[in-house]
Design an enzyme around this catalytic site. Sequence first.
Site, PDB file in Angstrom:
ATOM      1  N   LYS A  22      37.545  25.809  37.587  1.00  0.00           N
ATOM      2  CA  LYS A  22      37.845  26.759  36.640  1.00  0.00           C
ATOM      3  C   LYS A  22      38.735  27.898  37.268  1.00  0.00           C
ATOM      4  CE  LYS A  22      34.665  30.324  35.433  1.00  0.00           C
ATOM      5  NZ  LYS A  22      35.318  31.738  35.458  1.00  0.00           N
ATOM      6  N   ASN A  23      38.104  28.383  38.228  1.00  0.00           N
ATOM      7  CA  ASN A  23      38.858  29.602  38.816  1.00  0.00           C
ATOM      8  C   ASN A  23      40.104  29.121  39.657  1.00  0.00           C
ATOM      9  OD1 ASN A  23      36.993  31.169  37.978  1.00  0.00           O
ATOM     10  ND2 ASN A  23      35.801  31.296  39.615  1.00  0.00           N
ATOM     11  N   CYS A 116      32.442  37.822  32.306  1.00  0.00           N
ATOM     12  CA  CYS A 116      30.936  38.079  32.503  1.00  0.00           C
ATOM     13  C   CYS A 116      30.874  39.533  32.729  1.00  0.00           C
ATOM     14  CB  CYS A 116      30.172  37.245  33.512  1.00  0.00           C
ATOM     15  SG  CYS A 116      30.305  35.495  32.952  1.00  0.00           S
ATOM     16  N   ARG A 121      33.824  45.616  37.716  1.00  0.00           N
ATOM     17  CA  ARG A 121      34.774  44.761  37.519  1.00  0.00           C
ATOM     18  C   ARG A 121      36.298  45.529  37.446  1.00  0.00           C
ATOM     19  NH1 ARG A 121      33.712  38.972  35.199  1.00  0.00           N
ATOM     20  NH2 ARG A 121      34.893  38.408  37.068  1.00  0.00           N
ATOM     21  N   ILE A 123      40.322  46.857  37.770  1.00  0.00           N
ATOM     22  CA  ILE A 123      41.632  46.101  38.134  1.00  0.00           C
ATOM     23  C   ILE A 123      42.623  47.174  38.929  1.00  0.00           C
ATOM     24  CG2 ILE A 123      41.305  44.426  36.425  1.00  0.00           C
ATOM     25  CD1 ILE A 123      43.320  45.864  34.819  1.00  0.00           C
ATOM     26  N   ASP A 304      28.958  33.209  43.354  1.00  0.00           N
ATOM     27  CA  ASP A 304      28.890  32.323  41.957  1.00  0.00           C
ATOM     28  C   ASP A 304      27.788  31.300  41.999  1.00  0.00           C
ATOM     29  OD1 ASP A 304      31.040  33.895  40.932  1.00  0.00           O
ATOM     30  OD2 ASP A 304      32.552  32.402  41.236  1.00  0.00           O
ATOM     31  N   ARG A 396      31.826  28.280  29.071  1.00  0.00           N
ATOM     32  CA  ARG A 396      33.295  28.948  29.577  1.00  0.00           C
ATOM     33  C   ARG A 396      33.566  28.178  30.810  1.00  0.00           C
ATOM     34  NH1 ARG A 396      32.184  34.407  30.554  1.00  0.00           N
ATOM     35  NH2 ARG A 396      34.104  33.754  31.826  1.00  0.00           N
TER      36      ARG A 396
HETATM   37  N1  EPU Z   1      37.597  44.677  43.050  1.00  0.00           N
HETATM   38  C1  EPU Z   1      38.005  46.167  42.883  1.00  0.00           C
HETATM   39  N2  EPU Z   1      39.107  46.287  42.168  1.00  0.00           N
HETATM   40  C2  EPU Z   1      40.174  45.256  41.894  1.00  0.00           C
HETATM   41  C3  EPU Z   1      39.667  44.200  41.982  1.00  0.00           C
HETATM   42  C4  EPU Z   1      38.140  43.783  42.552  1.00  0.00           C
HETATM   43  O1  EPU Z   1      37.254  47.013  43.097  1.00  0.00           O
HETATM   44  O2  EPU Z   1      40.980  45.740  41.324  1.00  0.00           O
HETATM   45  C5  EPU Z   1      36.260  44.512  43.401  1.00  0.00           C
HETATM   46  C6  EPU Z   1      35.167  43.972  42.624  1.00  0.00           C
HETATM   47  O3  EPU Z   1      34.686  44.788  41.762  1.00  0.00           O
HETATM   48  C7  EPU Z   1      34.250  42.983  43.160  1.00  0.00           C
HETATM   49  C8  EPU Z   1      35.317  42.744  44.343  1.00  0.00           C
HETATM   50  O4  EPU Z   1      36.323  43.287  44.518  1.00  0.00           O
HETATM   51  O5  EPU Z   1      33.561  43.726  43.743  1.00  0.00           O
HETATM   52  C9  EPU Z   1      35.654  40.939  44.280  1.00  0.00           C
HETATM   53  O6  EPU Z   1      36.261  41.047  43.087  1.00  0.00           O
HETATM   54  P1  EPU Z   1      37.298  39.929  42.857  1.00  0.00           P
HETATM   55  O7  EPU Z   1      38.456  40.421  42.276  1.00  0.00           O
HETATM   56  O8  EPU Z   1      37.436  39.031  43.918  1.00  0.00           O
HETATM   57  O9  EPU Z   1      36.910  39.093  41.738  1.00  0.00           O
HETATM   58  P2  EPU Z   1      37.642  38.412  40.396  1.00  0.00           P
HETATM   59  O10 EPU Z   1      38.901  38.179  40.812  1.00  0.00           O
HETATM   60  O11 EPU Z   1      37.594  39.254  39.209  1.00  0.00           O
HETATM   61  C10 EPU Z   1      36.840  35.992  40.670  1.00  0.00           C
HETATM   62  C11 EPU Z   1      36.503  34.969  40.117  1.00  0.00           C
HETATM   63  C12 EPU Z   1      34.746  35.492  39.968  1.00  0.00           C
HETATM   64  C13 EPU Z   1      34.101  35.297  41.306  1.00  0.00           C
HETATM   65  C14 EPU Z   1      34.780  36.367  42.177  1.00  0.00           C
HETATM   66  C15 EPU Z   1      34.507  36.448  43.466  1.00  0.00           C
HETATM   67  C16 EPU Z   1      37.950  34.185  38.413  1.00  0.00           C
HETATM   68  C17 EPU Z   1      38.387  34.141  37.339  1.00  0.00           C
HETATM   69  N3  EPU Z   1      36.847  34.720  38.718  1.00  0.00           N
HETATM   70  O12 EPU Z   1      36.775  37.327  40.207  1.00  0.00           O
HETATM   71  O13 EPU Z   1      34.149  34.218  39.231  1.00  0.00           O
HETATM   72  O14 EPU Z   1      32.731  35.902  41.100  1.00  0.00           O
HETATM   73  O15 EPU Z   1      36.314  36.038  42.009  1.00  0.00           O
HETATM   74  O16 EPU Z   1      34.326  35.412  44.210  1.00  0.00           O
HETATM   75  O17 EPU Z   1      38.589  33.747  39.415  1.00  0.00           O
HETATM   76  C18 EPU Z   1      32.536  33.090  37.902  1.00  0.00           C
HETATM   77  O18 EPU Z   1      33.271  32.075  38.018  1.00  0.00           O
HETATM   78  O19 EPU Z   1      31.562  33.096  37.373  1.00  0.00           O
HETATM   79  C19 EPU Z   1      32.910  34.503  38.334  1.00  0.00           C
HETATM   80  C20 EPU Z   1      32.677  35.531  37.917  1.00  0.00           C
END
Ligand code: EPU
Length: 418
Positions: A22-23, A116, A121, A123, A304, A396
């Site tokens: 998925k990711n 979720c 979360r 950006i 995850d 999802r």
């Molecule tokens: N973070 C920030 N600022 C940002 C981006 C991230 O502070 O601009 C922080 C987040 O709050 C978190 C950490 O950095 O504490 C890591 O977040 P990351 O950006 O790596 O997560 P993500 O890209 O939003 C993806 C997966 C998640 C998975 C995480 C960590 C996707 C679509 N989602 O999320 O998957 O938990 O990486 O491995 O790729 C799931 O599949 O159930 C899921 C939640």
Amino acid sequence: MKQIKIEGGKTLSGTIRISGAKNAAVALIPAAILADDDVTLCNIPEISDIDSLEEILKYLNVDVKRNTESMIINAKNMENKEIPEEIAKKLRASYYFMGALLARYKKVVMYFPGGCNIGKRPIDIHLEGFEKLGATVNAVGDKYEITAEKLVGTSLKLPVASVGATINLMIAATKAEGVTIISNAAKEPEIINVAELLNSMGAKISGAGTDTIKITGVENLSKGYSFVIPDRIEAGTYIIIGSLLGKNLKVDNIIPSHLKALTEKLLECGADIKIEQESIICNKNDNLKSNDIITYYYPGFPTDLQQPFSVLLTQCEGTSTIEEKIWENRFMHVPYLNKMGAKIKVADKKAIINGKTSLVGQEVVATDLRGGASMIVAGLIASGKTTINEVEHILRGYDEIIEKLSNVGAKIEIEEIK
Ligand code: EPU
């Protein structure tokens, strides 16, 4: 609304074939719009997050040919329009359209993504990266307008190794002028998958999978191809299930090295798993021992898999702990496990699990995608009937989960409720 019903305690035998990740897939699809040509993606999982991305593509007038597990995307006639809030908020990965549309049109208008509810979360790292590449970000409430006269390669040192920011900035930098270096990049296998697709389209990216990624901008991208890597989280979920209920249960079509953090912990717990080249054979062991888990960025223990693994820890003799280092709010499933008979205390981002406890079927809720998966694991090992509500979260991210589990002997069904 859909509901899953499970009659627990069945032994599971046979083979479960793992689908595409998925990711990875959710990033490959937005990346594909960088070309005006056919981009072919194979091993696409049949999950609702992909349906949501297809909806966005079609809204943007991108030609999509979807077949079983494959997609051909052609963005030749694409229109750069504001993506409606209700579609953007269906999933997290809609944010990859920020990087992709910015790279292609130097302008994107879209809303904060969904996904979720497992923590704040933010950006901010994505947006700061776009700004460093030369874009201006205007935010009004939840709506972002990101524009640039041109994007120029630069050094981007990420404050945390964010998966999403690494991929989004890599996509945005693909067509920037000059060289971009992303340091403290995330190293997840999904990032390599995306870089390889972009390179097949003509991008010049090296270092994906390490903490430093170099992107030399190119003017145009064309035809490309990618085969989505196996979903290590889906695989891990079934390996956990197999360690609790398997009789020669084969979890097949995987890359075992992507699952090392999980399999090392399972072996320490005493799980009976046999790692082969592209599969893992799981057998139930009734004498599992407690363990301590700390989630971390790849190659650390994946956040995850923390929730499904917490169910296994309820079946281990002794006290186990889980420390969640990535998300603030990833123990929402615990009250439901406790309702089923588990003894878990949560304090802040740490859970203490006292095992071993028998679980009894109850009416529970899928609070989020992986929390929902943990309810399935719990329902499968519990005595009696478990009813899981709000299972849309699970759909999802888990391709054909009902069919895959039924085929190996689980008593599980899904039904529409009013
Ligand atoms: N973070 C920030 N600022 C940002 C981006 C991230 O502070 O601009 C922080 C987040 O709050 C978190 C950490 O950095 O504490 C890591 O977040 P990351 O950006 O790596 O997560 P993500 O890209 O939003 C993806 C997966 C998640 C998975 C995480 C960590 C996707 C679509 N989602 O999320 O998957 O938990 O990486 O491995 O790729 C799931 O599949 O159930 C899921 C939640």
